[in-house]
Design a protein around this motif. Structure first.
Motif, PDB file in Angstrom:
ATOM      1  N   UNK A 131      36.910  59.452  81.168  1.00 52.38           N
ATOM      2  CA  UNK A 131      35.824  59.133  80.524  1.00 52.38           C
ATOM      3  C   UNK A 131      34.947  60.305  80.675  1.00 52.38           C
ATOM      4  N   UNK A 132      35.350  61.491  80.935  1.00 57.58           N
ATOM      5  CA  UNK A 132      34.421  62.693  81.082  1.00 57.58           C
ATOM      6  C   UNK A 132      34.017  62.984  79.959  1.00 57.58           C
ATOM      7  N   UNK A 133      34.406  62.849  78.709  1.00 55.24           N
ATOM      8  CA  UNK A 133      33.772  63.219  77.505  1.00 55.24           C
ATOM      9  C   UNK A 133      32.615  62.109  76.877  1.00 55.24           C
ATOM     10  N   UNK A 134      32.513  60.998  77.722  1.00 56.96           N
ATOM     11  CA  UNK A 134      31.458  59.982  77.458  1.00 56.96           C
ATOM     12  C   UNK A 134      30.315  60.243  77.692  1.00 56.96           C
ATOM     13  N   UNK A 135      29.302  59.758  77.357  1.00 58.25           N
ATOM     14  CA  UNK A 135      27.848  59.890  77.587  1.00 58.25           C
ATOM     15  C   UNK A 135      27.562  58.669  78.628  1.00 58.25           C
ATOM     16  N   UNK A 240      20.646  59.671  73.225  1.00 62.53           N
ATOM     17  CA  UNK A 240      20.785  58.313  72.932  1.00 62.53           C
ATOM     18  C   UNK A 240      19.723  57.712  72.840  1.00 62.53           C
ATOM     19  N   UNK A 241      19.885  56.263  72.757  1.00 60.86           N
ATOM     20  CA  UNK A 241      18.598  55.393  72.666  1.00 60.86           C
ATOM     21  C   UNK A 241      17.595  55.574  73.763  1.00 60.86           C
ATOM     22  N   UNK A 242      16.586  55.161  73.433  1.00 58.41           N
ATOM     23  CA  UNK A 242      15.294  55.170  74.451  1.00 58.41           C
ATOM     24  C   UNK A 242      15.053  56.585  74.818  1.00 58.41           C
ATOM     25  N   UNK A 243      15.174  57.525  73.747  1.00 52.34           N
ATOM     26  CA  UNK A 243      14.879  59.077  73.967  1.00 52.34           C
ATOM     27  C   UNK A 243      15.568  59.516  75.226  1.00 52.34           C
ATOM     28  N   UNK A 268      18.901  64.920  83.556  1.00 52.89           N
ATOM     29  CA  UNK A 268      18.539  63.733  82.696  1.00 52.89           C
ATOM     30  C   UNK A 268      17.112  63.510  82.595  1.00 52.89           C
ATOM     31  N   UNK A 269      16.862  62.834  81.256  1.00 50.60           N
ATOM     32  CA  UNK A 269      15.441  62.421  80.844  1.00 50.60           C
ATOM     33  C   UNK A 269      15.751  61.074  80.131  1.00 50.60           C
ATOM     34  N   UNK A 270      14.869  60.100  80.236  1.00 52.45           N
ATOM     35  CA  UNK A 270      14.791  58.945  79.377  1.00 52.45           C
ATOM     36  C   UNK A 270      13.226  58.304  79.622  1.00 52.45           C
ATOM     37  N   UNK A 271      12.953  57.669  78.541  1.00 46.73           N
ATOM     38  CA  UNK A 271      11.646  56.988  78.288  1.00 46.73           C
ATOM     39  C   UNK A 271      11.795  55.576  78.630  1.00 46.73           C
ATOM     40  N   UNK A 789      24.819  56.215  72.194  1.00 49.19           N
ATOM     41  CA  UNK A 789      24.644  57.671  72.677  1.00 49.19           C
ATOM     42  C   UNK A 789      25.683  58.624  71.998  1.00 49.19           C
ATOM     43  N   UNK A 790      25.517  59.816  71.785  1.00 48.57           N
ATOM     44  CA  UNK A 790      26.368  60.587  70.975  1.00 48.57           C
ATOM     45  C   UNK A 790      26.438  61.967  71.961  1.00 48.57           C
ATOM     46  N   UNK A 791      27.404  62.545  72.279  1.00 49.22           N
ATOM     47  CA  UNK A 791      27.595  63.675  73.300  1.00 49.22           C
ATOM     48  C   UNK A 791      28.790  64.679  72.760  1.00 49.22           C
ATOM     49  N   UNK A 792      28.561  65.879  73.190  1.00 47.25           N
ATOM     50  CA  UNK A 792      29.251  66.891  72.618  1.00 47.25           C
ATOM     51  C   UNK A 792      29.571  67.743  73.879  1.00 47.25           C
TER      52      UNK A 792
END
Length: 799
Positions: A131-135, A240-243, A268-271, A789-792
Motif C-alpha cells: 500500500x506504499x503507493x496509495x494515498x 484529494x477531497x476536502x482540499x 499534510x494539509x486538509x480543510x 485522492x490521486x497520488x504520484x
C-alpha cells in the motif's frame, strides 16, 4: 628473532590470502525496503547464503575470477548477474515483485513481518509494501488489522483513539520506532504519518516483549519507520477531497560502506470541510422587538467550517556502521509541527466551535547504538531521545456558533467554546526516554534478554486567563510551577527451545515504578506551595508458549499480569477542565491469549494462511473519567471489566496474482464491578463506545506487463462491516435512544495503482467510502462520505 618468526608466519597468509576477497551486498524491494531471508548463491564454487533482517548478505574468502550471482525469493522475480572479482565488492540489487511459480525459488524467504507474526507472542505485523503507493495514512492500514478499531473525531489529523481487543485509550500504547509516541510531545500522531514513511506496523496483542513494551495493559502498536540502506531518493505527492494534500520526501546517501546520511519528511494539509448528515443545529429565536425568546433545534446537513489541519515532520540522520566500536550508530535530529482548528468537543451537539485552535512545535534528538560481542552471542542496544515540545491552545472568544457557520447574536457568558473557562495557555513539555537492551545467546536453544526503560517528563507553562491560586496572599498561576513524573520499567525475559526447536517457551518479569509531583489545584489558599507527590511500584509477569505441530501449523498461548501507569493528565489534571487525582492507582489486567495458525503453499500458484485467536481479560482499577459539578471532571478508579473475544483472519493467494484476505472479531467487554453503590446498575452492561462485532474483506489483484513490459496494474477493494453499538451505557440496544446508538455500518474502499517499474514511477487513485454510506466514528461523530485522492510516487536509486 621474534620479528623474523612473525614474518615467517605471515608468509603463507600473504601467499594464500592475497587472492581472497569479500563480497558484500544489499537486496531491497522496489520501494527501498530491505528483504530478509532471500537466497543468494555463487553458482561457481557452490557458496550460498541468505540475507539478514537488513537485507544484507556476505561471502568471505572468495577467490579472484568471474562468477554468476543467483538471487531468488518468494514473491519476487529471480535474477542472475555476472560479476568480476578482483577486489572487495559492495553490491546492491533491487528485486521486482513476481507471480512466478514457487518451484522456481531455491529457498523460501520470509519477510520480517512474517517472522514476527510467527512469534510465540501474538504479534500481527503489517507489511506496508503493498500500500506504499496509495494515498493513505497509517491509521487506514491499521483499520484492516484483526481486532483493531481506529476511532477519530473528524478528518485528517483529528483526535485519535485506538481500540485493541476491547482495550482502549491509554491502555493501548503507541510507539514510534520503540519509543512511546507521547515522548515526542503530541506533535507526532499516528494519523498524521503517511504509509510511505513506514516500513511496517507491528500490532502486539496481550504479551509485549520486554524490549518493546513499557506499561501497556495488554497490547501496543509499534510504527517502524522506513530505513533505506542504499542510496536513493523517494518522493510522493497526493491531492484529494476536502482540499487534502500530502507530500513525502525520503532520501539516503551512502558515502561509503560505513557512513550514510538520510532524511525522512512529510507534510499534510486538509480543510476537512466534509458534510455531516442530519445533525442537530441550534437556532436563536427572537420576537418582533428583537428580544430573545428561546433556542430551537433542527436537523440539517452541515459542512464543517473550522477544522483545518496542517502537520509536518522532518528528520535528518547520520548513520555510522561496521566500526570497531559499533555495529551501528544513528544520530538524528527532527522537527515536528501540527496546527488544528477545533470544530467540536467530544460529541456533536447543536453548537459548533468557530474560533478555538491549537498548535505544537516539537524538537527532538535521538541516538541509537548497537554492538555485538563474544562472537555475536551478546548484543547490546541503547536508544535514547530528548524532546522539547512547545504548545499553545487558544479558547478565549465570547462568540457562539451554530452549524451554519454563523455566530449567535448573544455572546457567550463564559468567554470560551471548549473549556469551562477561557484559556490561552502556552506550555513547554520536556521529555526524555532511554532504553537499554541486552540479548545473550546462552546456548543455541537458550536466550536471555534484559531491558531497562526510563522516562522523564516535565510540564510547565503560563496562561493569562487561567485559574489562580492564593499563596500567602499572592495570586499564582499554577501553570508556572512544573509538574514532573519519571518512570522506570525493568524487564527480564528467558526464551528456551525444546524438541528440536518445535516448542518455544518464554518466561518474563517486569517491574514498574513511577514518582511524580505537581501543585495541588484543589487548594484555594495556603502559606506555602501545595506540592503533592505520588509514587508507586507494581510487578508484572507471565509466560508465552508456542508449539509447531507441523512446519505449516502451530499453536500458541500466553498468560500475563499487565500493568498500566496513569498518565500525567490523569494524575495532575490539565489545568483547565480535568481536576487532579493524586490517589489514582495503576490499572492492572490478567490476560490469557491462545491461538492456532496455519500457513502453507498449496501447489505452485496458491498460498493459504488461517489464524484463530481468543482472549480473556480481567481488568481491575479501570481508569475512567467522572464529571465533577457542572464544569469539571477527573479520572477515577471506578470499575472492573471482564473481557473476552475471538478473532479469525485468513489470506488466500491464487491464480498467480489474486490475493483475498478476511478478518473477523467478536468481543464482549462487560462491567463486572463498580466503585460506588449508586453505579450498581452498570454491572453487566457493555463498556460503552466499543463495537462488539466487526469484520473486513479485502481483494487485491495484480496484472503484470500492462501496455508495456515491466508496467504493472494493481487493483484493490476493501469492505468493512461494523455492527451497531452504543456510545453510553445501556441495558438494551433496542430500547436505547437512537441519538446514542451507532447503527450498522458498511464501508467500501477501492483503488488502483499503475507502476512503471523501470522508471521508478507509480500513479494511484483510491476512493474512500465509495458508496457514500453514513459512517460514524468516535462518540458517533460522522465521518466523510464519498472522497477520493490521486497520488504520484517517484523513486530514484543511484550510486
Amino acid at each position: 628473532m621474534k620479528r623474523l618468526l612473525l614474518s615467517l608466519l605471515l608468509i603463507p597468509i600473504t601467499l594464500f590470502g592475497q587472492d581472497n576477497f569479500t563480497i558484500k551486498g544489499k537486496i531491497s524491494a522496489q520501494n527501498g525496503n530491505p528483504l530478509a531471508l532471500i537466497s543468494v548463491k555463487l553458482e561457481t564454487g557452490g557458496k550460498s547464503t541468505q540475507t539478514n533482517d537488513n537485507g544484507v548478505f556476505e561471502f568471505k574468502n572468495v577467490n579472484a575470477g568471474t562468477y554468476v550471482v543467483s538471487i531468488s525469493g518468494v514473491g519476487f522475480k529471480s535474477t542472475r548477474s555476472k560479476i568480476n572479482v578482483d577486489d572487495n565488492l559492495d553490491l546492491a540489487f533491487t528485486l521486482q515483485e513476481s507471480s512466478q511459480a514457487i518451484q522456481d525459488v531455491n529457498i523460501i524467504g520470509k519477510s520480517k513481518a512474517m517472522q514476527l507474526s510467527e512469534n510465540a507472542m501474538n504479534i500481527n505485523s503489517l507489511d506496508i509494501s503493498k500500500v506504499t503507493d496509495l494515498s493513505l495514512g497509517a491509521e487506514e492500514v491499521l483499520r484492516a488489522s484483526t481486532g483493531v478499531v481506529v476511532r477519530q473525531s473528524g478528518g485528517v489529523g483529528s483526535e485519535l483513539n485506538i481500540n485493541l481487543n476491547g482495550l482502549t485509550g491509554e491502555a493501548v500504547r503507541i510507539y514510534y520506532d520503540g519509543i512511546p509516541m507521547e515522548v515526542y510531545g503530541n506533535a507526532l500522531q499516528l494519523n498524521t504519518i503517511p504509509v510511505d514513511a513506514l516500513q511496517r506496523i507491528d500490532v502486539y496483542k496481550g504479551v509485549m516483549p520486554v524490549d518493546v513494551g513499557t506499561d501497556a495493559l495488554g497490547g501496543g502498536i509499534n510504527l517502524i519507520p522506513v530505513e533505506p540502506t542504499e542510496s536513493q531518493l523517494r518522493t510522493s505527492y497526493s491531492a484529494g477531497s476536502f482540499n487534502t494534500h500530502r507530500l513525502t520526501l525520503n532520501g539516503n546517501k551512502n558515502w561509503n560502506d560505513k557512513t550514510s546520511l538520510s532524511i525522512s519528511s512529510f507534510y499534510n494539509y486538509s480543510d476537512n470541510d466534509y458534510t455531516m448528515r442530519n445533525i442537530r443545529n441550534n437556532i436563536e429565536r427572537f420576537d418582533a422587538n428583537g428580544d430573545f425568546l428561546n433556542i430551537e433545534r433542527e436537523y440539517i446537513d452541515a459542512r464543517r467550517f473550522h477544522d483545518q489541519h496542517a502537520s509536518s515532520f522532518v528528520e535528518a540522520a547520520l548513520s555510522l556502521k561496521n566500526r570497531r566500536w559499533t555495529d551501528k550508530l544513528v544520530l538524528s535530529f527532527s522537527h515536528s509541527y501540527r496546527f488544528d482548528e477545533i470544530q467540536q468537543g467530544k460529541f456533536i451537539d447543536g453548537i459548533a466551535v468557530g474560533e478555538a485552535k491549537g498548535k505544537v512545535n516539537g524538537i527532538t534528538q535521538r541516538v541509537d547504538y548497537r554492538k555485538k560481542f563474544m562472537d555475536d552471542k551478546l548484543s547490546l542496544r541503547y536508544f535514547g531521545i530528548l524532546s522539547n515540545a512547545f504548545s499553545k491552545v487558544n479558547d478565549s472568544t465570547k462568540f457562539v456558533y451554530n452549524w451554519t457557520g454563523a455566530p449567535f447574536k448573544r455572546y457567550n457568558d463564559t468567554g470560551s467554546e471548549i473549556f469551562s473557562s477561557p484559556t490561552a495557555r502556552d506550555a513547554h513539555d520536556l521529555g526524555t526516554a532511554h532504553r537499554l537492551i541486552a540479548n545473550y545467546q546462552v546456548s543455541p536453544n537458550t536466550t536471555l534478554k534484559f531491558s531497562d526503560f526510563f522516562s522523564y517528563t516535565r510540564i510547565k507553562g503560563e496562561d493569562p486567563f487561567g485559574i489562580r491560586l492564593s499563596i500567602d496572599g499572592q495570586l499564582l498561576d499554577p501553570n508556572s510551577i512544573p509538574s514532573k513524573i519519571h518512570r522506570n520499567i525493568v524487564g527480564a525475559e528467558l526464551e528456551q527451545l525444546f524438541f528440536e526447536k518445535k516448542l518455544t517457551a518464554i518466561g518474563f518479569y517486569k517491574n514498574y515504578k513511577y514518582v511524580g509531583e505537581s501543585i495541588d489545584l484543589r487548594t484555594s489558599s495556603a502559606t506555602i506551595l501545595p506540592i503533592r507527590k505520588i509514587n508507586d511500584t507494581q510487578n508484572g509477569y507471565g509466560t508465552a508458549l508456542k508449539y509447531s505441530i507441523l512446519p505449516s501449523l502451530f499453536v500458541r498461548g500466553s498468560v500475563e499480569k499487565a500493568v498500566r501507569i496513569p498518565t500525567e493528565p490523569e494524575i495532575f489534571g490539565d489545568f483547565l477542565v480535568i481536576l487532579p487525582n493524586y490517589e489514582l492507582k495503576p490499572e492492572t489486567s490478567d490476560n490469557i491469549n491462545a491461538g492456532i495458525s496455519f500457513s502453507d503453499h498449496l501447489g505452485e500458484e496458491a498460498y493459504l494462511s488461517i489464524k484463530i485467536d481468543g482472549f480473556l481479560r480481567n481488568q481491575k482499577n479501570l481508569i475512567r473519567i467522572e464529571r465533577v459539578g457542572i464544569e469539571n471532571a477527573r479520572y477515577i478508579n471506578q470499575a472492573e471489566v471482564d473481557g473476552k473475544g475471538v478473532e479469525f483472519s485468513s489470506r488466500l493467494t491464487f491464480l498467480k496474482s489474486l490475493d483475498i484476505s478476511a478478518n473477523l472479531t467478536y468481543q464482549s467487554n462487560k462491567i463486572a464491578k463498580v466503585g460506588k453503590a449508586a453505579d450498581n446498575a452498570s454491572i453487566g452492561r457493555q463498556v460503552p463506545n466499543i463495537p462488539n462485532f466487526y469484520y473486513n474483506i479485502g481483494v487485491d489483484y495484480k496484472i503484470e506487463d500492462v501496455f508495456r513490459s515491466q508496467n504493472n496494474l494493481r487493483l484493490f477493494w476493501t469492505y468493512f462491516y461494523t455492527d451497531r453499538f452504543s456510545i453510553n451505557e445501556v441495558g438494551n440496544l433496542d430500547t436505547a435512544s437512537p441519538e446514542y446508538i451507532v447503527p450498522v455500518q458498511h464501508l467500501h474502499n477501492a483503488g488502483a495503482t499503475y507502476s512503471l517499474v523501470n522508471r521508478g514511477l507509480s500513479f494511484s487513485f483510491n476512493v474512500q467510502n465509495a458508496l457514500n454510506a453514513e459512517i460514524f466514528d468516535n462518540f458517533r461523530i460522522p465521518r466523510p462520505g464519498f472522497n477520493c485522492a490521486f497520488k504520484i510516487n517517484y523513486t530514484l536509486i543511484y550510486k
